[in-house]
Structure formats: structure tokens, C-alpha cells
Design an enzyme around this catalytic site. Structure first.
Site, short mmCIF file in Angstrom:
data_model
loop_
_atom_site.label_atom_id
_atom_site.label_comp_id
_atom_site.label_asym_id
_atom_site.label_seq_id
_atom_site.Cartn_x
_atom_site.Cartn_y
_atom_site.Cartn_z
N MET A 68 24.08 43.73 -17.63
CA MET A 68 23.23 43.75 -18.41
C MET A 68 22.15 44.79 -18.44
O MET A 68 21.35 45.24 -17.40
CB MET A 68 22.02 42.43 -17.89
CG MET A 68 23.03 40.94 -17.93
SD MET A 68 22.20 39.74 -17.25
CE MET A 68 22.36 40.10 -15.60
N PHE A 153 15.12 42.76 -15.34
CA PHE A 153 15.52 44.45 -15.79
C PHE A 153 17.11 44.66 -15.44
O PHE A 153 17.71 43.70 -14.91
CB PHE A 153 14.71 45.31 -15.10
CG PHE A 153 13.16 45.27 -15.65
CD1 PHE A 153 12.76 45.56 -16.78
CD2 PHE A 153 12.23 44.55 -14.80
CE1 PHE A 153 11.58 45.46 -17.40
CE2 PHE A 153 11.03 44.58 -15.37
CZ PHE A 153 10.78 44.84 -16.61
N GLY A 154 17.57 45.90 -15.48
CA GLY A 154 18.92 46.14 -15.45
C GLY A 154 19.57 45.54 -14.14
O GLY A 154 19.32 45.65 -13.15
N SER A 155 20.73 44.73 -14.41
CA SER A 155 21.47 43.94 -13.45
C SER A 155 22.92 43.64 -13.95
O SER A 155 23.08 44.02 -14.89
CB SER A 155 20.54 42.76 -12.96
OG SER A 155 20.24 42.22 -14.33
N ARG A 156 23.52 42.85 -12.89
CA ARG A 156 24.78 42.50 -13.35
C ARG A 156 25.09 40.95 -12.71
O ARG A 156 24.49 40.50 -11.93
CB ARG A 156 25.67 43.28 -12.42
CG ARG A 156 27.16 43.30 -12.68
CD ARG A 156 28.00 44.27 -12.11
NE ARG A 156 28.54 43.78 -10.61
CZ ARG A 156 29.07 44.31 -9.60
NH1 ARG A 156 28.83 45.97 -9.69
NH2 ARG A 156 29.19 43.96 -8.61
#
Length: 186
Positions: A68, A153-156
Site C-alpha cells: 500500500m 501510511f506506506g505499508s504492506r
């Protein structure tokens, strides 16, 4: 303004510039926090919006990873109906979530008992804010597409489950939305 006792050492232009920066940051945070309704498709569905980084069957297990980016919706959903067996938080580093080394990052692992076996959903924090929030508790029932958590925020999100009778419908590089069908079972 000075006659009312207000003294500012900032030039008027500086205050307006600062206000504009705060306004832009506010709009970004509102955009990031959005949680749109999603159509929940049949089969096993995506737990997140993002880019498929891995879609494979290995050692009898389906393994899917969805990255993401900052512009994706970060609310995560259950890929299948079931019962939450356990939730485990693991502290760790804060490397970029798209990196192979992000397996050492902070994570939240949720196991869900489903009619096709146990599904493991691993929410992995990225490099920025690094906060994972779970919306579910152990022993609670979840429906396919139900909101189960949020990663800031930016992650997986990694998803793994037994591969017997499963056909993967996505491949590495595909863009997906939460609720979109990733795999079908027979």
C-alpha cells in the site's frame, strides 16, 4: 491589529505561507484517512488496496503480498468469513514496506478460522508513522470484506492460507482494491 495589542515578528506574508502549508498538510491527512465503500466480490478477496508484490503457491500455501503506497486506502478488510483465532503484535524495525527486509518490521498477525482453513493476515508497518490499529478481537466473528484494521501510511499486507483447491486470479504487478477477488476455491 497592533492597536489591539497584538505584536507579531513574522511578516504578514510568512504567516499566510505558514497557514497554506498547514492547510495542505490537513488536506493530505484527510485524503489519507478516507475509507470508501467497496464492492465485495466472490471468492477470497483482497484485504487491501495496492500493488500485488507476490502471488504464489509454495510448500502447499498460497502467499499473497499487497503493498500500500501513501496514496492507497490503508483500511484493511477480512478476505473471507470466519472467526478470529488470535492477534499477535510483534515489534520490529521500520524499513520501507516494499523492501524484502521489511519482514523485520513491526507487524500485527491475525489468524482467522475459515471454512477452507486458517488464514493468516499480517499487517506490516512501513517507514513513516508506524502504527497498526486492529478493529477486531480474538473469538469475534468476521464477515468477508469487514474492516479488520488500519495501517498508518506506506505499508504492506501479507496473506497466507492452504492451497488445496485454490486458483490464484492475480499476479505480481496487478493493482487491486480491497474487496476485489484474488483467488477462487473449489
Amino acid at each position: 491589529v497592533t492597536a489591539q495589542g497584538f505584536v507579531s515578528y513574522l511578516a504578514l506574508d510568512s504567516r499566510y505561507s505558514f497557514s497554506m502549508i498547514l492547510l495542505l498538510v490537513s488536506f493530505f491527512l484527510l485524503y489519507f484517512s478516507r475509507d470508501p465503500a467497496r464492492k465485495i466480490e466472490s471468492g477470497i478477496v483482497s484485504p487491501a488496496d495496492g500493488l500485488v508484490q507476490r502471488a504464489e503457491i509454495k510448500s502447499g500455501m498460497v502467499r499473497l503480498s499487497i503493498f500500500m503506497n501513501v496514496h492507497n486506502v490503508h483500511v484493511n478488510r477480512s478476505p473471507f468469513d470466519g472467526k478470529v483465532l488470535s492477534i499477535k503484535h510483534k515489534s520490529g524495525g521500520y524499513l520501507p514496506a516494499f523492501s524484502k527486509d521489511s519482514d523485520k518490521n513491526e507487524r500485527l498477525m491475525t489468524k482467522i478460522e475459515t471454512s477452507i482453513g486458517v488464514m493468516k493476515i499480517i499487517q506490516i508497518a512501513g517507514v513513516l508513522v508506524r502504527r497498526i490499529v486492529s478493529y477486531v478481537k480474538p473469538n469475534s466473528a468476521v464477515s468477508k470484506g469487514e474492516r479488520i484494521g488500519l495501517i498508518h501510511f506506506g505499508s504492506r499486507v501479507d496473506l497466507s492460507f492452504q492451497s488445496a483447491g485454490i486458483d490464484i486470479l492475480v499476479k505480481k504487478g496487478d493493482k487491486v482494491l480491497a474487496g476485489q477477488q484474488l483467488a477462487q476455491y473449489t
